[in-house]
Design an enzyme around this catalytic site. Sequence first.
Site, short mmCIF file in Angstrom:
data_model
loop_
_atom_site.label_atom_id
_atom_site.label_comp_id
_atom_site.label_asym_id
_atom_site.label_seq_id
_atom_site.Cartn_x
_atom_site.Cartn_y
_atom_site.Cartn_z
CD GLU A 321 17.70 42.71 -25.73
OE1 GLU A 321 17.01 43.13 -26.68
OE2 GLU A 321 17.93 43.41 -24.72
CD GLU A 343 12.98 48.19 -24.73
OE1 GLU A 343 13.14 47.27 -23.90
OE2 GLU A 343 13.52 48.20 -25.85
#
Length: 881
Positions: A321, A343
């Site tokens: 993150e 991602e």
Amino acid sequence: MAACSYKGTMLDVSQAIAAPAHDTVGPISRHDYRPPAWLVPDTRLVFALDAAATRVTATLSVTRNGEHGEPLRLHGAGQEPLAVRVDGVAVNDWRIEGEQLVVPLTGATHSVETEVVIAPERNTQLMGLYASGGNLCTQCEAEGFRRITYFPDRPDVLSRYRVRLEADKVRYPVLLANGDPVDAGDMPGESGGRHWAEWDDPFPKPSYLFALVAGDLAVNRGTFTTASGRTVALGIWVRATDIEKTHHALHALKLSMAWDERVYGREYDLDVFNVVAVDDFNFGAMENKGLNIFNSRYILADPDTATDYDYDGIAAVVAHEYFHNWSGNRITCRDWFQLSLKEGFTVYRDQGFSADQGSAAVKRIEDVRGLRAAQFPEDAGPLAHPVRPESYLEISNFYTATIYNKGAELIRMIATILGPQGFRAGTDLYFDRFDGTAATCEDFVACMEDASGRDLAQFRLWYSQAGTPRVAASLAHEAGEGRATLRLAQHVPGTPGQPDKQPMVLPLKIKLFGGETGRALGEEQLVLLDQAASTIVFDGITERPVLSINRGFSAPVIIESDRSAAELGFLSAHDDDPFARYEAMQQLMLDTLVAAVIEGDGDHAAVVTAVANTLADRALDPAFVAEAVLLPSESFVGDQLALVDPDAIHRAREALRRDLGMRLADQWRDAYEQAPTGPYVYSPAAKGHRRLRSVALSYIAASGAADAATIAFRQFEAADNMTDRQGALNTLANGYADEREAALDIFYNRYAGNGLVIDKWFQTQALSSRDDTGRLVAELARHPDFTLANPNRARSLIGAYGANQRAFNAADGSGYRFLADQLIALDKLNPQTAAKLLPPLGRWRRFDEKRSALMRAELQRIVATPGLSRDLFEQASKSLA
């Protein structure tokens, strides 16, 4: 979703949130992309926060994008609109069309203000603003922001956000949002009743990165000094009772920030970085700019409640993150078809970080095992899709192993092809060229080409073609000529909508070893297989060669070679690439198990010898040994067969486990007893010893040793950490000894009230290899602590049971009925989580006719359910196609 409100009409927000949508919105195609008609350079939000009714006032500065006459269209779902103002004047010519608020505008720039009311406490979908544990928090990716206020909720609309939060000071003493804090104070005329805080994020971002948290939270504070000398204030926010479990996460955050500066040259850009842990969360975590919101599972850890695996997972997710700050936030996706742009790249980055914190070899083994367990079956099933999909009905269904894990393998292949310097030059160019924009996968690949001078035109097929390539490899040796010839052929199986595939670019790392001496016959070579077939000739090979191929798992492919059991055993002992050594052992085990399933019996001698040699090699890292001696899972064995026979696979695997346990009994006990004990230490060496100890215990139990349950229970009671306690409990849960029930009761009573640990209690039983696991799971679903409202709890029981191949695929179809019943009920609360638990039913084509019919019947029942969500409908209907 149908229109939810009209001017002045009151709305039952809970009904609007649950309204079915699969029959009102058609598929969205990548080729239909058009730039946004209106841009929103600045957004001002004011929240009057309340769990029952939150009022949101949004002021958008909108700018017409190009020459057109389109009205302003704002997405919305589940809120009651109260007013619309344009340039400060109330207007009445707005209308609702489906899920859009349409406002006619004539000029090029305007200020558009909307007021809505939403009900966070009724939001069981956990998308948008919702209540969790008495606090309020948000989740906006992918399309949750439209459940907060009206907005052009698409990733290519980037805006600067200024946010004011107003709330009850006692109930919500902490008020957090994106960016940096501006000011805070008490509300005028309020004597300690309500207060406010303002936050400003100077970096333009898409609405999916918006976040706020309001609640009664404690903070573990820290600081980080960036490479340029700036001091960043760090905060991990949790319940006061959990504050001592946040030190590992805070340490991992600091390590991540330093690693990203060193490896990628990326420095953090705000003055604060906050992380908040919540119990109810659909994902693992969310990278909102400056305010990451995490599932508590990936923040809270201490030795008594978290395993080594949990500690590793927390560090990886915290890093993931944080890394998104650049690969996802500073550069975001143009549209959701580009999801792997952020991602896949960020998973690759977090994998590199984790590899640097411990054993790189073990980390690679874990990553590949996860890819094979989740992504390979996805590629081989009805839900197969490219890394850059072509269409979707519900975007949340594309948060898949293909997007994340296979997407990371694409980045790894590019890095392998370009080399370290070329890849770093490519990422530097990418960050510089697209900073502050919404980019595409094509933009990323183009930067790799421009920085390195390499042509990646054919490589782009990896983004558009689904399926796992299969590579046939055959090595021939002409001793008299001193020559070895390697013949390679690739084939990509057809997938839904893509029956015919073009050859891919496969970077295969290859090395030859002497079959008699064990020495390397030359250096490792990188072969780029870009044709359907290719031949590579090795000269000067006088000794019989043994092939080591796809070393380090350099390409996400399935290798089909003619290597014998003796050659695989040889590589498991002599290969100098740790992953290739592990892979040889796994292939030897896999070949043995598949033969046993097909023929009804198997010769275990080669596997026993290879495992014995590995256990005896004291130079090996215990963590590596533990991974190498584990048998392939029953599901992975099933993936190798044209028709899955769960019972035959279970019998074959248990027979091999029993044989290994019995014939290597002394070595297992030696490995178990020699593992160092003492106070818990989280270090690579200590983790390896604990891992090998648990694996050895499982083989002692598999041997049928009379004292196995006693040893396991003794470890369970004496353990000073969750890793050893869970390892013992796993072994006991698979058996029938009296100690099993005693351990489960002790575990439950010790941790009652700790949701994350009770999740382990449910999961352990759902994964049990006992014959009666299906019945036990059905009973656990009626346990007072089981709830579908919490995604972690649903995954711990339902998800784990679906992954238990033998138990779930009971011949009478009871597992299928159970899963369908649970998904239909869960869909009414949380469609996103329900859809993610459906895939085990989609594998019906792989099973016998009776099981296949039973699975299809449950899928048809799900599809026919009135009011089914778009999420679950898409997954179930595709699984039937």
